[in-house]
Design an enzyme around this catalytic site. Sequence first.
Site, PDB file in Angstrom:
ATOM      1  CG  PHE A 264      -0.217   0.324   2.518  1.00 41.11           C
ATOM      2  CD1 PHE A 264       0.027   1.632   2.908  1.00 41.11           C
ATOM      3  CD2 PHE A 264       0.201  -0.702   3.357  1.00 41.11           C
ATOM      4  CE1 PHE A 264       0.690   1.916   4.099  1.00 41.11           C
ATOM      5  CE2 PHE A 264       0.864  -0.426   4.542  1.00 41.11           C
ATOM      6  CZ  PHE A 264       1.108   0.894   4.912  1.00 41.11           C
TER       7      PHE A 264
ATOM      8  CE  LYS B 248      -2.837  -8.729  -4.334  1.00 37.05           C
ATOM      9  NZ  LYS B 248      -3.526  -7.865  -3.289  1.00 37.05           N
TER      10      LYS B 248
ATOM     11  CD  GLU C 271      -5.465  -6.364   0.252  1.00 32.02           C
ATOM     12  OE1 GLU C 271      -5.378  -7.014   1.313  1.00 32.02           O
ATOM     13  OE2 GLU C 271      -4.612  -6.425  -0.661  1.00 32.02           O
TER      14      GLU C 271
ATOM     15  CB  SER D 183       4.881  -7.237   6.601  1.00 31.99           C
ATOM     16  OG  SER D 183       4.136  -8.403   6.287  1.00 31.99           O
TER      17      SER D 183
ATOM     18  CB  CYS E 128      10.567  -0.656   3.444  1.00 35.02           C
ATOM     19  SG  CYS E 128      11.193  -0.260   1.803  1.00 35.02           S
TER      20      CYS E 128
ATOM     21  CD  GLU F  37       8.931  -2.393   8.781  1.00 33.28           C
ATOM     22  OE1 GLU F  37       9.383  -1.663   7.895  1.00 33.28           O
ATOM     23  OE2 GLU F  37       8.440  -3.521   8.563  1.00 33.28           O
TER      24      GLU F  37
END
Length: 499
Positions: free
Chosen positions: A150, A174, A177, A227, A282, A384
């Site tokens: 995202f 993909k 969402e 993640s 990240c 994290e």
Amino acid sequence: MMQQVKHLINGEWQLGEGQTMIDVVNPANQNVLATQTAASDLQLERAVAAAELAFLQWREVPAPERARLMLNFQHSLKLHHDELGELLAQDTGKTFADAKGDVWRGIEVVEQACGIASQMMGETLENAARGIDCYSYLQPLGVCAGITPFNFPAMIPLWMFPLATACGNSFILKPSEQDPLVPNRIAELFVECGAPKNLLQVLHGGPKQVDALLTHPDIKAVSFVGSAPVAEHIYHTGSQHNKRVQAFAGAKNHMVVMPDANASQVVNALVGASVGAAGQRCMAISVAVLVGDAKALIPQIQMEMKKVRPGVWNDPEAGYGPLISAASKQRVAGLIQQGIEEGAECLLDGRDFRIADLTAADGNWLGPTLFANVTPEMAIYQQEIFGPVLLLMTADSLDDALTVINRNPFGNGCSIFTSSGAAARTFQREVTVGQVGINVPIPVPLPCFSFTGWKGSFFGDLHAYGKQAVRFYTETKTITSRWFDGDVAGAPNMTIQLK
């Protein structure tokens, strides 16, 4: 009428036929921007079949023609830069400037793909043995897939499908969402630029669709960013099904501040690199290790962080936007509370931050949060956080700071701020992290290099963009060639030696 997110399958935009429905929510105010229905099993099979057919045709297209498609595409992305930035800002909550930066870093990778002909050149050696020549080609793999997160809905898809298709592959994307609107718009622009209608497929959904891509026998390679637990699942599942996999995972990025560093540069870099994009990067700096007298900077860091004010995407004074979801906010708030309970000193607590004219329930807002006296066993250090939270640690020496970083299981990025070339060189040689900044807080490399996370931040062998990505999306074929002028005298060669 509510906008419905569509899938791109064999060149046609169509509604999902699966069982799962997901709302796309504006994280600033909880308004539903669109709804989406996941792809059905049949739609996924259609997409893979279309991508397989596209590959068989596309691999025959000369590399200069593939490069011209990328030239058209990068030009179109630049023309629509503001439009994409605004859509991305509304979808993710990012400020407009940050959203445009997301798009631009993706454009830079497309620019790399424009030079694909030279990047796919093989190697040759004349007379490798007497009268024998050896040469190699880079050839595309087939159908490749990308699963994107995202936090960078423009940049990370653009890390993947432009280079993959420039190398001669077809691609199935993909997207997350949580913010699929920008990936869809980018796909529209790609098709409008002249891409064959079935070269790029876009499928929406959740874990079920991801696992179907990971296990499908006709998909040859999978790229992923997300993640750490999911990255490990992606890597192991894809590898077990004989796919080439690159899976980029979580991080705990440190900045070492030496006593001789320029104070204003350090403070500005720390504030921007820790809470920019609400810490949802990240490569965000989430830990500062203050060496020796550098701990005197703590009051200045606290003062400057306190000035940063989150806000809605089109607020020119906003430093960053909301977290992506209510669940993300709840998780970060829980870690902040855990840090306090474990004994860290909370100098700034952003949990009670409010936006004027919005109620507490209207958005996923967190103000800048700052901890001092953090130790490695604390949960806020071990995990994290992925929020606007900066941890301050102290060390007596550069060696002690290196020990802290090198013991951390992640290895995405790190930086050092110093005026000493000797200290910088020691740091860059000794630190066990893949991407190092020297007086640069977020050392994300430009696409002529590769994004090279180490340790628990990456699963795989070949990294994103740059030369390594071209290798990831291609296979090497080596030819050993001899041509005879006439009959060859002598006995049969019974050894492996070339004669």
